[in-house]
Design an enzyme around this catalytic site. Structure first.
Site, PDB file in Angstrom:
ATOM      1  N   HIS A   1       0.873  -1.196   0.000  1.00 18.70           N
ATOM      2  CA  HIS A   1       0.000   0.000   0.000  1.00 18.70           C
ATOM      3  C   HIS A   1       0.896   1.226   0.000  1.00 18.70           C
ATOM      4  O   HIS A   1       1.631   1.465   0.964  1.00 18.70           O
ATOM      5  CB  HIS A   1      -0.914  -0.004   1.224  1.00 18.70           C
ATOM      6  CG  HIS A   1      -1.890  -1.143   1.218  1.00 18.70           C
ATOM      7  ND1 HIS A   1      -3.104  -1.083   0.562  1.00 18.70           N
ATOM      8  CD2 HIS A   1      -1.821  -2.389   1.752  1.00 18.70           C
ATOM      9  CE1 HIS A   1      -3.751  -2.238   0.700  1.00 18.70           C
ATOM     10  NE2 HIS A   1      -2.985  -3.051   1.425  1.00 18.70           N
TER      11      HIS A   1
ATOM     12  N   ASN B   1      -6.309   0.705  -3.143  1.00 10.83           N
ATOM     13  CA  ASN B   1      -7.219   1.431  -2.235  1.00 10.83           C
ATOM     14  C   ASN B   1      -6.665   2.812  -1.873  1.00 10.83           C
ATOM     15  O   ASN B   1      -6.477   3.159  -0.713  1.00 10.83           O
ATOM     16  CB  ASN B   1      -7.525   0.607  -0.968  1.00 10.83           C
ATOM     17  CG  ASN B   1      -6.296   0.258  -0.149  1.00 10.83           C
ATOM     18  OD1 ASN B   1      -5.168   0.305  -0.646  1.00 10.83           O
ATOM     19  ND2 ASN B   1      -6.495  -0.087   1.113  1.00 10.83           N
TER      20      ASN B   1
ATOM     21  N   ASP C   1       1.964  -6.933   2.556  1.00 12.30           N
ATOM     22  CA  ASP C   1       0.773  -6.161   2.933  1.00 12.30           C
ATOM     23  C   ASP C   1       1.200  -4.895   3.689  1.00 12.30           C
ATOM     24  O   ASP C   1       0.565  -4.486   4.668  1.00 12.30           O
ATOM     25  CB  ASP C   1      -0.213  -6.980   3.769  1.00 12.30           C
ATOM     26  CG  ASP C   1      -1.600  -6.322   3.812  1.00 12.30           C
ATOM     27  OD1 ASP C   1      -1.791  -5.269   3.166  1.00 12.30           O
ATOM     28  OD2 ASP C   1      -2.483  -6.850   4.511  1.00 12.30           O
TER      29      ASP C   1
ATOM     30  N   HIS D   1       0.167   3.633   8.379  1.00 10.53           N
ATOM     31  CA  HIS D   1      -0.915   4.419   8.987  1.00 10.53           C
ATOM     32  C   HIS D   1      -0.318   5.534   9.827  1.00 10.53           C
ATOM     33  O   HIS D   1       0.736   5.352  10.446  1.00 10.53           O
ATOM     34  CB  HIS D   1      -1.802   3.534   9.873  1.00 10.53           C
ATOM     35  CG  HIS D   1      -2.722   2.659   9.082  1.00 10.53           C
ATOM     36  ND1 HIS D   1      -3.779   3.154   8.344  1.00 10.53           N
ATOM     37  CD2 HIS D   1      -2.739   1.319   8.882  1.00 10.53           C
ATOM     38  CE1 HIS D   1      -4.412   2.160   7.735  1.00 10.53           C
ATOM     39  NE2 HIS D   1      -3.792   1.034   8.046  1.00 10.53           N
TER      40      HIS D   1
HETATM   41  O1  DOR Z   1      -4.502  -4.626   7.549  1.00  8.01           O
HETATM   42  C1  DOR Z   1      -4.817  -4.229   6.441  1.00  8.01           C
HETATM   43  N1  DOR Z   1      -4.566  -2.958   6.053  1.00  8.01           N
HETATM   44  N2  DOR Z   1      -5.429  -5.067   5.607  1.00  8.01           N
HETATM   45  C2  DOR Z   1      -5.922  -4.655   4.425  1.00  8.01           C
HETATM   46  O2  DOR Z   1      -6.464  -5.464   3.710  1.00  8.01           O
HETATM   47  C3  DOR Z   1      -5.855  -3.231   4.037  1.00  8.01           C
HETATM   48  C4  DOR Z   1      -4.722  -2.566   4.702  1.00  8.01           C
HETATM   49  C5  DOR Z   1      -4.737  -1.065   4.582  1.00  8.01           C
HETATM   50  O3  DOR Z   1      -4.932  -0.551   3.468  1.00  8.01           O
HETATM   51  O4  DOR Z   1      -4.526  -0.395   5.587  1.00  8.01           O
END
Ligand code: DOR
Length: 437
Positions: free
Chosen positions: A63, A95, A308, A312
């Site tokens: 991400h 996303n 993954d 954040h």
């Molecule tokens: O833990 C996660 N965070 N799982 C996901 O599928 C999406 C991801 C996110 O975009 O933060």
């Protein structure tokens, strides 16, 4: 003509079944020769005695947060974190905001990845407009765009409607696309904070049952069989899902899957301290599931180790458990966790670990320039010391976010150098600033 000679490394390349001490001659961005006692007049010598030389790692699941959440990560900072972690290619999840559901957005991400110039940013596209699971995204346009999207997913959400999933798979067959699923039945998972089981009952947190993942995995395997579409299951986390994939493979279906370092390292017992850093989706599972994931990686049921990587913002993670968003950063710890948790205890040989981190993900994504050290290929490679120990210090991560559950842990396996298309992006563990073009 620029020549580099990487000398005395243990060259591990599963694609060419090579595992021996050798020198590698790079010229003009490509691998010219591998052999012993090589000498090239005027070449820059990089002596890597005691270290491993492997094809650059390939992450199928990153991400990058740009566009939309540049306060958490940018394409440039994610690229730097990836290079530091030994990666030469990463697959950008859709996303973002706006969502990567059209040719214009995927091409923008692709172009920014090229501009950052530290790794190949492969762009995935959404399956549905706005990740809503209702209307198809511009699948054909994204496949035919400059970004040449191959992997499509609504990651972060599972596709709830079976008919919609079927129609998308039917469409993707015509563009040779991969349908990649975040397996989660929302009706079962809604409001869940962690794995549903003994620990969630004790902690008083609402659970996400294993069946939320397994039912969708089973449905998708059935639909892949029906439509002939290639299916990739993202971040598999339960023993049941691993078994479903094992059976699908033995039935000859085009099904692949990945697992994350956190799912083969941690269990739901880590949630005892209500630490939001350990909140992730799919959730950490009990020891039995962790063991099944390791077994799947061992026998090849699980094709790839994927991070993954989900940055954040600190103020968002730093909340009461139920309010914190799920996800953790993984690009800079994946290789060391693989060595510490899988290679050192004897679950995987180093060659198989490299296969799961590089060779196979490159093959699934169709990246001919990655995942192999064959002569003539672009020089995408990583040099790491498998025995060097280091402590994870979130403040030293190159990622813009620092949400790791591994802070303070001592891990084994340190990236020394990364070469991307022959250009050194990491030297002696440091990202080369001048590598940013
Ligand atoms: O833990 C996660 N965070 N799982 C996901 O599928 C999406 C991801 C996110 O975009 O933060």
């Amino acid at each position: 003509m620029s020549d580099v000679l990487i000398t005395n490394g243990r060259v591990v390349d599963p694609a060419t079944s090579l595992d021996e001490i050798a020198d590698i001659h790079l010229t003009d961005g490509s691998i010219a020769r591998i052999g012993t006692g090589l000498s090239v007049a005027g070449a820059e010598i990089v002596d890597v005695t005691g270290a491993v030389v492997a094809p650059g790692l390939v992450d199928m699941h990153t991400h990058l947060r740009e566009p939309g959440r540049e306060d958490e990560e940018t394409i440039a900072t994610a690229s730097a974190a990836a290079a530091a972690g030994g990666y030469t290619a990463i697959c950008a999840m859709p996303n973002t905001d706006p969502v990567q559901d059209s040719a214009s957005v995927v091409d923008q991400v692709w172009a920014s990845g090229r501009e950052a110039g530290l790794v190949e940013v492969v762009v995935s596209g959404a399956l549905s407009k706005g990740l809503k699971g209702e209307r198809m995204a511009d699948l054909g346009e994204m496949a035919g765009s400059a970004a040449r999207v191959r992997l499509f997913t609504d990651d972060g959400h599972g596709v709830q409607d079976a008919l919609f999933a079927r129609r998308v798979m039917e469409y993707l067959v015509s563009v040779d696309g991969i349908y990649a699923e975040h397996c989660e039945v929302e009706a079962l998972a809604a409001g869940g904070q962690m794995h549903e089981g003994e620990t969630s009952h004790r902690l008083g947190l609402r659970g996400i049952p294993a069946e939320a993942e397994e039912l969708m995995a089973a449905r998708d395997i059935a639909l892949a069989k029906m439509t002939g579409c290639r299916l990739h299951l993202l971040h598999v986390s339960t023993a049941g899902t691993v078994e479903l994939v094992r059976r699908a493979k033995s039935d000859g279906l085009h099904v692949t899957c990945e697992a994350t370092p956190h799912h083969f390292t941690l269990t739901d017992a880590t949630l005892e301290g209500y630490d939001p850093m350990c909140k992730v989706n799919p959730p950490l599972r009990p020891a039995r599931d962790r063991a099944a994931v390791i077994e799947g990686l061992k026998d090849g049921t699980i094709d790839a180790i994927a991070t993954d990587h989900a940055p954040h913002a600190q103020q968002e993670k730093d909340q009461e458990f139920s309010y914190a968003p799920p996800g953790l950063v993984g690009l800079e710890t994946a290789l060391a966790l693989t060595i510490t948790e899988l290679v050192d205890p004897g679950h995987l040989t180093l060659a198989v670990a490299v296969e799961r981190l590089s060779t196979t993900p490159a093959r699934i994504l169709g990246l001919d320039g990655h995942g192999s050290l064959a002569t003539g290929r672009p020089a995408n490679l990583v040099v790491f010391d498998p025995a060097a120990e280091w402590m994870v210090d979130p403040m030293k991560l190159r990622s813009k976010s620092r949400n790791t559950p591994f802070a303070g842990r001592t891990l084994k396996g340190k990236v020394l150098h990364t070469f991307f298309n022959g250009k050194q992006t990491v030297t002696a563990g440091e990202v080369v600033r001048g590598a940013l073009v």
